[in-house]
Design an enzyme around this catalytic site. Structure first.
Site, PDB file in Angstrom:
ATOM      1  N   ASP A 283       0.870  -1.169   0.000  1.00  0.00           N
ATOM      2  CA  ASP A 283       0.000   0.000   0.000  1.00  0.00           C
ATOM      3  C   ASP A 283       0.915   1.230   0.000  1.00  0.00           C
ATOM      4  O   ASP A 283       2.097   1.135   0.372  1.00  0.00           O
ATOM      5  CB  ASP A 283      -0.873  -0.044   1.258  1.00  0.00           C
ATOM      6  CG  ASP A 283      -1.716   1.200   1.432  1.00  0.00           C
ATOM      7  OD1 ASP A 283      -2.316   1.649   0.448  1.00  0.00           O
ATOM      8  OD2 ASP A 283      -1.745   1.724   2.560  1.00  0.00           O
TER       9      ASP A 283
ATOM     10  N   ASP B 158      -0.304   4.998   0.836  1.00  0.00           N
ATOM     11  CA  ASP B 158      -0.645   6.003   1.844  1.00  0.00           C
ATOM     12  C   ASP B 158      -0.537   5.421   3.256  1.00  0.00           C
ATOM     13  O   ASP B 158      -1.118   4.378   3.555  1.00  0.00           O
ATOM     14  CB  ASP B 158      -2.055   6.539   1.620  1.00  0.00           C
ATOM     15  CG  ASP B 158      -2.176   7.295   0.311  1.00  0.00           C
ATOM     16  OD1 ASP B 158      -3.075   8.133   0.200  1.00  0.00           O
ATOM     17  OD2 ASP B 158      -1.357   7.051  -0.605  1.00  0.00           O
TER      18      ASP B 158
END
Length: 306
Positions: free
Chosen positions: A94, A96
């Site tokens: 991922d 963020d």
């Protein structure tokens, strides 16, 4: 490799003795090996277990370790086996709040003067309280009219997660395929990918007309299922096998890929994710993954110095 428990944090030999005693009370035998040097700020110890924890008690054992982690601020991470870092594999991340210390949607909302409003919805989605796709569309619509000129400045102020450089260098040293699977935006994911020489990035594409965001996206939304599907595709494409897969994220929309990978790491994750993910890390940054792969700090330094 054998089942093990990795301890990460500020602790000494006294705590290690206490933990070994606790393990014996749980009918678990382990042998401790320090992966860090005494002079280092964070200690990492791998407890190699004589036998893996049985399926019938695995959930309760993990919960007990998580409680100890919360009480002591020392990570206690159980792995039934360890990947072979020296054999190539696939590692997906991922972006963020995982590769970077920001939620890009929130940062763009600050530029619109609605930062707090959007951040509240983002946090709720990451905790799994509301549907990610629904919240994504809702939040993005509020950015309609924002000039795309601000995006470069937003990227420049974003801080990258501790340990990202060492982790990527070591993975690439051993021939791992690295990819970003992000529910954020391609403008930022492509830059993070290039900066750390990762192999590919998959993220949402912003629609821009006349230099302004329309509040809409182009193409499929990268949600939890899309991340899991992209991981599937990478494993099939590389032929590495599922035993050589790593996934790392922090939000509820990462759980599917975290549970599919051989090593699913929840990094500084939301409570729901921390509880459900196989390997929650709170005390270190991304370099903590290297210890879960069995490397010592001396091993890591030797590779970084090459």
């Amino acid at each position: 490799m054998s089942a093990n428990i990795t301890l990460m944090g500020a602790f000494d030999a006294t705590y290690l003795t206490q933990f070994t005693t606790w393990l014996k009370e749980q009918a678990v035998e382990g042998h401790a090996t320090f992966l860090t040097q005494e002079s280092e700020a964070v200690s990492v110890v791998r407890m190699t277990l004589a036998n893996p924890i049985g399926d019938d008690r695995l959930e309760s054992f993990r919960n007990a370790l998580l409680m100890r982690s919360d009480d002591t601020q020392i990570d206690h991470i159980y792995q039934s086996s360890t990947l072979d870092i020296r054999q190539a594999g696939v590692a997906v991340f991922d972006m963020d709040s995982t590769l970077i210390k920001a939620e890009v949607m929130d940062e763009l909302a600050i530029e619109m003067g609605i930062g707090e409003q959007v951040a509240a919805v983002t946090a709720s989605a990451m905790r799994g309280e509301i549907d990610f796709v629904e919240s994504f569309v809702q939040r993005l619509s509020l950015l309609e009219g924002l000039s795309c000129d601000v995006m470069d400045g937003v990227y420049q102020r974003i801080v990258h997660m501790e340990g990202i450089g060492p982790l990527m260098k070591v993975l690439h040293h051993f021939g791992w395929r690295t990819a970003i699977l992000s529910g954020g935006f391609s403008f930022f994911a492509d830059r993070v990918r290039a900066e750390h020489q990762m192999h590919e990035a998959h993220a949402n594409v912003l629609e821009i007309v006349d230099g302004k965001l329309t509040g809409k996206h182009m193409g499929p939304i990268v949600d939890a299922q899309r991340k899991a599907d992209l991981l599937d595709a990478l494993v099939e494409e590389t032929g590495c096998g599922w035993s050589q897969t790593i996934a790392c994220g922090d939000g509820a929309n990462d759980l599917l890929m975290l549970k599919k990978a051989a090593l699913g790491v929840a990094l500084h994750a939301k409570p729901l994710v921390r509880k459900q993910a196989p390997c929650p890390i709170n005390t270190l940054g991304l370099d903590g993954i290297l210890y879960l792969l069995g490397l010592s700090s001396d091993d890591i330094r030797a590779i970084l110095e090459k």
